[in-house]
Scaffold this motif. Structure first.
Motif, PDB file in Angstrom:
ATOM      1  N   UNK A   1     -38.422 -33.771 -15.185  1.00 16.52           N
ATOM      2  CA  UNK A   1     -37.633 -34.779 -14.740  1.00 16.52           C
ATOM      3  C   UNK A   1     -38.443 -35.177 -13.459  1.00 16.52           C
ATOM      4  N   UNK A   2     -38.115 -36.437 -12.841  1.00  9.65           N
ATOM      5  CA  UNK A   2     -38.884 -37.024 -11.908  1.00  9.65           C
ATOM      6  C   UNK A   2     -38.629 -36.042 -10.689  1.00  9.65           C
ATOM      7  N   UNK A   3     -37.445 -35.527 -10.372  1.00  7.87           N
ATOM      8  CA  UNK A   3     -37.197 -34.742  -9.217  1.00  7.87           C
ATOM      9  C   UNK A   3     -37.970 -33.411  -9.196  1.00  7.87           C
ATOM     10  N   UNK A   4     -38.383 -32.906 -10.454  1.00  5.92           N
ATOM     11  CA  UNK A   4     -38.977 -31.887 -10.461  1.00  5.92           C
ATOM     12  C   UNK A   4     -40.732 -32.070  -9.985  1.00  5.92           C
ATOM     13  N   UNK A   5     -41.126 -33.293 -10.321  1.00  5.58           N
ATOM     14  CA  UNK A   5     -42.612 -33.271  -9.709  1.00  5.58           C
ATOM     15  C   UNK A   5     -42.818 -32.789  -8.191  1.00  5.58           C
ATOM     16  N   UNK A   6     -41.688 -32.928  -7.519  1.00  7.79           N
ATOM     17  CA  UNK A   6     -41.816 -32.726  -6.098  1.00  7.79           C
ATOM     18  C   UNK A   6     -42.094 -31.330  -5.871  1.00  7.79           C
ATOM     19  N   UNK A   7     -41.392 -30.202  -6.302  1.00  7.19           N
ATOM     20  CA  UNK A   7     -41.812 -28.906  -6.208  1.00  7.19           C
ATOM     21  C   UNK A   7     -43.250 -28.415  -6.991  1.00  7.19           C
TER      22      UNK A   7
END
Length: 332
Positions: A92-98
Motif C-alpha cells: 500500500x501507499x503508506x508502506x512505500x515510506x519504510x
C-alpha cells in the motif's frame, strides 16, 4: 575540547552565510517582486526539502573525512523501488515510506562496509554504489517513469498541506535530531573525532570502523528519507536518474561550514547551504526572464555555486592556518 572549539569557530561563518542568504533574497525580490510570491515560495520549499535532508545525512559522512557520492542516485532508486512495488499492488501507499528508508539505509550500509572494513577510498566506494543503485533501480522498474498519486494524504503530509510547504517543518525537526546526534550524543562525537584524527581515536579504544559504518548508514538513510519528500512533491520519478543531485547536496554542506577534511560539522550550516542553492537557482530564473536574457539559469547557477564552494573551502583552510599559527604562538 578541540572539537567544541572548532564548532564555536564555525558559528561566525554560519552568521556570514545567513547574512549573505538574506541579501540574496532581498536582491532577487527587488529585481523581481514575483520571486517571493506564494507559488514560488512553495516551489522553492518543495525543491529545498529533499536536498536539505540529503545534506543533513551526508554531513555525517563528510565529518569522518570522507564523502558520499551515491546519495543522489540512492534517493531516486529508493523512490523507484518503492513506487514500483506500490504501482503493481504489492504494497500500500503508506508502506512505500519504510521501503524507501530501508533501500537508502541498505546502500549506506554497503558504503560503510566498503570504506571501513574493506578500506576502499570513500570516493571510489560511493562512486561505485552510485552507478550500481542507478542501474539496479532502472532494471527493477523496467519502465522510464514511476508515478506516485496526487491529492492524497501522502502529498499533504510530506509536501503541500493546503498551500503550506510542510516539508520545511520536517527539515527543522530532522535538523534538531541531527544536532542532538552530532553534538550531544557519543555517536556524533566519535564521528567528529575520527575526522579530526582517526589513528588517535582508534588508539583511545574507540571502534573507528563501527562509527564510520554508522556515519554512512546515516547518510544512506537520509537519502531514503529525502526520497519520500521527492516522491510526494514530484510525483513523476524518472528511473535511472539522480546523477548531479548529490553535488548540490554536498555543495550545500561545504558552503554551510562543514570541513572538507573532516572533524568539524555544521548541521545548521548544511541546511542554510541547501537553501542558498535553491534561492540562487530560482532567483536567477526570475531575473533572467525579467531581463529577457536567453541563457539557461541552470548553467549560470553551476558557475556561481562552483565559485562559492571553492571560496568557502579556501576560507575554511585559510582560517584553520591562522588558528594554528595563533595556537603555536601561544604555546611558545
Amino acid at each position: 575540547m578541540n572539537i567544541l572549539k572548532s564548532i564555536r569557530q564555525k558559528q561566525g561563518q554560519n552568521l556570514i552565510i545567513i547574512f549573505a542568504l538574506l541579501v540574496l533574497i532581498l536582491l532577487f525580490y527587488i529585481l523581481n517582486p514575483n520571486f517571493l510570491n506564494r507559488y514560488n515560495i512553495i516551489s522553492m520549499a518543495q525543491s529545498f526539502t529533499p536536498y536539505a535532508i540529503m545534506g543533513l545525512g551526508v554531513t555525517f559522512a563528510i565529518a569522518t573525512g570522507g564523502i558520499d557520492l551515491s546519495i543522489g542516485t540512492v534517493c531516486i532508486a529508493s523512490s523507484v523501488v518503492a513506487g514500483k512495488l506500490y504501482t503493481i499492488g504489492v504494497i500500500p501507499l503508506w508502506a512505500t515510506i519504510p521501503v524507501m528508508i530501508l533501500v537508502g539505509t541498505f546502500f549506506g550500509l554497503i558504503n560503510g562496509i566498503l570504506i571501513a572494513k574493506w578500506k576502499l577510498p570513500s570516493f571510489i566506494a560511493t562512486l561505485g554504489t552510485m552507478m550500481v543503485s542507478r542501474g539496479l533501480s532502472a532494471l527493477f522498474s523496467g519502465v522510464p517513469n514511476i508515478f506516485y498519486p496526487t491529492g492524497l494524504w501522502f502529498n499533504k503530509v510530506f509536501s503541500n498541506f493546503n498551500g503550506f510547504p510542510v516539508g520545511l517543518l520536517w527539515v527543522f525537526l530532522l535538523m534538531l535530531f541531527c544536532m542532538y546526534l552530532m553534538y550531544k550524543n557519543k555517536t556524533g562525537r566519535y564521528i567528529l573525532s575520527i575526522g579530526s584524527n582517526e589513528e588517535a581515536t582508534r588508539l583511545s579504544g574507540i571502534d573507528t570502523d563501527k562509527y564510520k559504518i554508522i556515519a554512512y548508514i546515516i547518510s544512506g538513510c537520509f537519502a531514503g528519507i529525502a526520497a519520500v519528500f521527492w516522491s510526494a512533491s514530484f510525483v513523476t520519478v524518472a528511473t535511472a536518474t539522480g546523477n548531479g543531485m548529490e553535488l548540490d547536496a554536498i555543495a550545500g554542506v561545504y558552503i554551510g561550514g562543514t570541513s572538507a577534511n573532516g572533524g568539524v560539522a555544521s548541521i545548521g550550516g548544511s541546511v542554510t547551504g541547501a537553501l542558498m542553492l535553491v534561492v540562487i537557482r530560482s532567483g536567477l530564473n526570475f531575473v533572467l526572464a525579467l531581463l529577457n536574457i536567453n541563457v539557461n539559469s541552470t548553467y549560470v547557477t553551476y558557475v556561481l555555486m562552483g565559485v562559492i564552494v571553492v571560496l568557502a573551502v579556501l576560507f575554511d583552510k585559510f582560517r584553520d592556518k591562522i588558528t594554528k599559527k595563533v595556537e603555536i604562538s601561544r604555546t611558545k
